[in-house]
Design an enzyme around this catalytic site. Structure first.
Site, PDB file in Angstrom:
ATOM      1  N   TRP A 181       3.233  37.905 -88.308  1.00 30.71           N
ATOM      2  CA  TRP A 181       3.564  36.918 -87.259  1.00 30.71           C
ATOM      3  C   TRP A 181       4.962  36.349 -87.457  1.00 30.71           C
ATOM      4  O   TRP A 181       5.696  36.124 -86.493  1.00 30.71           O
ATOM      5  CB  TRP A 181       2.496  35.831 -87.178  1.00 30.71           C
ATOM      6  CG  TRP A 181       1.151  36.448 -86.927  1.00 30.71           C
ATOM      7  CD1 TRP A 181       0.085  36.493 -87.786  1.00 30.71           C
ATOM      8  CD2 TRP A 181       0.746  37.196 -85.769  1.00 30.71           C
ATOM      9  NE1 TRP A 181      -0.950  37.214 -87.227  1.00 30.71           N
ATOM     10  CE2 TRP A 181      -0.582  37.649 -85.997  1.00 30.71           C
ATOM     11  CE3 TRP A 181       1.376  37.520 -84.567  1.00 30.71           C
ATOM     12  CZ2 TRP A 181      -1.275  38.405 -85.056  1.00 30.71           C
ATOM     13  CZ3 TRP A 181       0.676  38.274 -83.630  1.00 30.71           C
ATOM     14  CH2 TRP A 181      -0.636  38.718 -83.886  1.00 30.71           C
ATOM     15  N   ASP A 235       4.940  27.632 -88.110  1.00 33.92           N
ATOM     16  CA  ASP A 235       3.723  28.075 -87.432  1.00 33.92           C
ATOM     17  C   ASP A 235       2.581  27.863 -88.429  1.00 33.92           C
ATOM     18  O   ASP A 235       2.548  28.483 -89.482  1.00 33.92           O
ATOM     19  CB  ASP A 235       3.875  29.561 -87.090  1.00 33.92           C
ATOM     20  CG  ASP A 235       2.597  30.200 -86.549  1.00 33.92           C
ATOM     21  OD1 ASP A 235       1.554  29.525 -86.486  1.00 33.92           O
ATOM     22  OD2 ASP A 235       2.653  31.402 -86.197  1.00 33.92           O
ATOM     23  N   LYS A 237      -8.194  29.458 -84.455  1.00 33.13           N
ATOM     24  CA  LYS A 237      -8.617  29.799 -85.807  1.00 33.13           C
ATOM     25  C   LYS A 237      -9.370  28.640 -86.458  1.00 33.13           C
ATOM     26  O   LYS A 237     -10.408  28.804 -87.047  1.00 33.13           O
ATOM     27  CB  LYS A 237      -7.401  30.178 -86.657  1.00 33.13           C
ATOM     28  CG  LYS A 237      -6.702  31.407 -86.114  1.00 33.13           C
ATOM     29  CD  LYS A 237      -5.365  31.644 -86.776  1.00 33.13           C
ATOM     30  CE  LYS A 237      -4.652  32.831 -86.170  1.00 33.13           C
ATOM     31  NZ  LYS A 237      -5.347  34.108 -86.336  1.00 33.13           N
TER      32      LYS A 237
END
Length: 360
Positions: free
Chosen positions: A101, A171, A195
Site C-alpha cells: 500500500w 495511513d 479493517k
C-alpha cells in the site's frame, strides 16, 4: 448457523454487540419509523448521528481542536491521490515504502510531482521496518509519507520516523484505534475503516487545519479537495451514511471497553498468545522480524505450499475462516483486529497445535 471466527484482513470482524444493536434498529431507528439506511443525510436525526460519531472519535483519540475529522468515500486508495493533490506545493514528497500500500501511494504520487523513496524494506519482502531515525531527507519535501501498519506483511512502526521537521502523513487503515496515538505528531492521519472500525465504504481523514486550503494542484476536482469536505462538515454530498452510523457504534463500544489504553492491553495479550505459539512451533513460522511485528496482522507459513493449503482448508471446516495469506506472500495470515475475541485466538492456537501433531 453459528458465527465463525473471522480472521479476514478486511472487510473484517465487527463487535457482535454492535451488529445486534444495528439489527435491532434496522427497521426503526429510535422511533423515527425508518432505517438509518433510508434517512436523509440532511435530517436532524442523521445530523446527531454523524456529530456524535465525530465527538466520540475525538474523545477516543484525544484529537486536538486544530484538527478536522472528515468522513469520506473512495477508501484509503483515493487518498493516495488526494494527499499529493492537496499538499504537494513544492511538487516533491518523500515516501517510506514498507509494503504494497505504501508502494501504491508512492507510485500514485509520481503522477503529481517528484516522489522520493526515502527508505524501503522491499529487499526482504517487506518483512521488517527500516531504521528511520536518521534518513537523508531533502529540505524541500512537502511531507513524509508512511503506511504505519502493513496488513499484508504484518509489520508495524513501533517508533515514528524522524522527519527532521517535515510534515508526517500516515495511513493507519489496519491499526486504526488499536492503541493510543498522539495525533499532534501527524499532519494527516487517515484510514479506511473496513479493517478495525466499520463496514467498507468510509475513509476517515484527520487533518491539521492549516493544511486545508484553496491552494491545491491545478485540475484537482472539487470532490478531491479537503476544503470542500471540511467546510461542509463531511456533508458536501451524500456521505456513506450507514457506514458512518456503524463506525459511531464501534466508537461507543470502544469507549465502554475503557478506550484505547484498554484495547491496546487486550490486543497485546491476544497477539502474544499467537506469537508465543509460532515461536515454539516446529511446523509454523512467523515471517516478520520480531521487533517489527504487528498486533493486528500475523502472517505465518509452514514452508510447504501443500501443507499450507491443507491447513487453510481444515481450519475453515473447523470454523476459522479467511486465514489464507495474501497472494504476494502465500502461507497464512490471521488478522486479529479489536473485535476478534481472545478466545478466537486461543482456539485457533489449539487448532494449530492439534494440526501440527497430526501432520508431523
Amino acid at each position: 448457523m453459528s458465527r465463525v471466527y473471522n480472521f479476514s484482513a478486511g472487510p473484517a470482524v465487527l463487535p457482535e454487540e454492535v451488529l445486534r444493536e444495528a439489527a435491532d434498529e434496522m427497521l426503526d431507528y429510535k422511533g423515527s419509523g425508518m432505517s438509518v439506511m433510508e434517512m436523509s443525510h440532511r435530517s436532524k436525526v442523521y445530523d446527531t448521528i454523524i456529530k456524535e460519531a465525530e465527538q466520540d472519535l475525538r474523545d477516543l483519540m484525544k484529537i486536538p481542536d486544530n484538527y478536522k475529522v472528515l468522513f469520506l468515500q473512495g477508501g484509503a486508495s483515493q487518498q493516495f491521490a488526494m494527499i499529493p493533490m492537496n499538499l504537494m506545493k513544492n511538487k516533491k514528497a518523500g515516501y517510506i515504502v514498507t509494503g504494497q500500500w505504501a508502494k501504491k501511494a508512492f507510485q500514485e504520487a509520481q503522477i503529481y510531482g517528484e516522489a522520493v523513496k526515502l527508505a524501503s524494506s522491499e529487499d526482504k519482502t517487506f518483512s521488517y521496518i527500516p531504521d528511520c531515525s536518521d534518513l537523508d531527507i531533502p529540505d524541500d519535501l512537502d511531507y513524509v509519507y508512511i503506511c504505519e501498519n502493513n496488513t499484508i506483511y504484518g509489520t508495524k512502526y513501533k517508533k515514528l520516523p524522524n522527519t527532521k521537521g517535515h510534515l508526517l502523513v500516515a495511513d493507519v487503515s489496519s491499526c486504526f484505534l488499536s492503541e493510543p496515538v498522539d495525533v499532534s505528531r501527524y499532519g494527516i492521519i487517515y484510514g479506511g475503516v473496513q479493517k478495525n472500525v466499520g463496514p467498507a465504504g468510509v475513509v476517515i481523514v484527520i487533518i491539521r487545519e492549516d493544511l486545508i486550503s484553496e491552494d491545491v494542484l491545478p485540475g484537482t476536482p472539487t470532490m478531491l479537495r479537503y476544503k470542500t469536505h471540511a467546510d461542509a462538515d463531511s456533508l458536501y454530498n451524500t456521505p456513506p451514511c450507514y457506514g458512518i452510523y456503524i463506525c459511531g457504534k464501534v466508537f461507543k463500544w470502544l469507549k465502554q471497553m475503557g478506550g484505547l489504553e484498554e484495547i491496546q492491553k487486550r490486543n497485546i495479550e491476544k497477539a502474544q498468545i499467537l506469537y508465543d505459539f509460532l515461536d515454539q512451533s516446529q511446523m509454523f513460522k512467523g515471517t516478520v522480524e520480531k521487533k517489527d511485528r504487528s498486533l493486528m496482522n500475523v502472517p505465518f507459513v509452514t514452508g510447504d505450499k501443500e501443507l499450507d493449503a491443507k491447513f487453510v482448508a481444515e481450519a475453515e471446516k473447523a470454523g476459522f475462516v479467511n486465514l489464507k495469506g495474501h497472494r504476494t506472500v502465500g502461507g497464512m495470515r490471521a488478522s486479529i483486529y479489536n473485535a476478534m475475541p481472545k478466545e478466537g485466538v486461543e482456539k485457533l492456537v489449539a487448532f494449530m497445535r492439534d494440526f501440527e501433531e497430526k501432520n508431523k
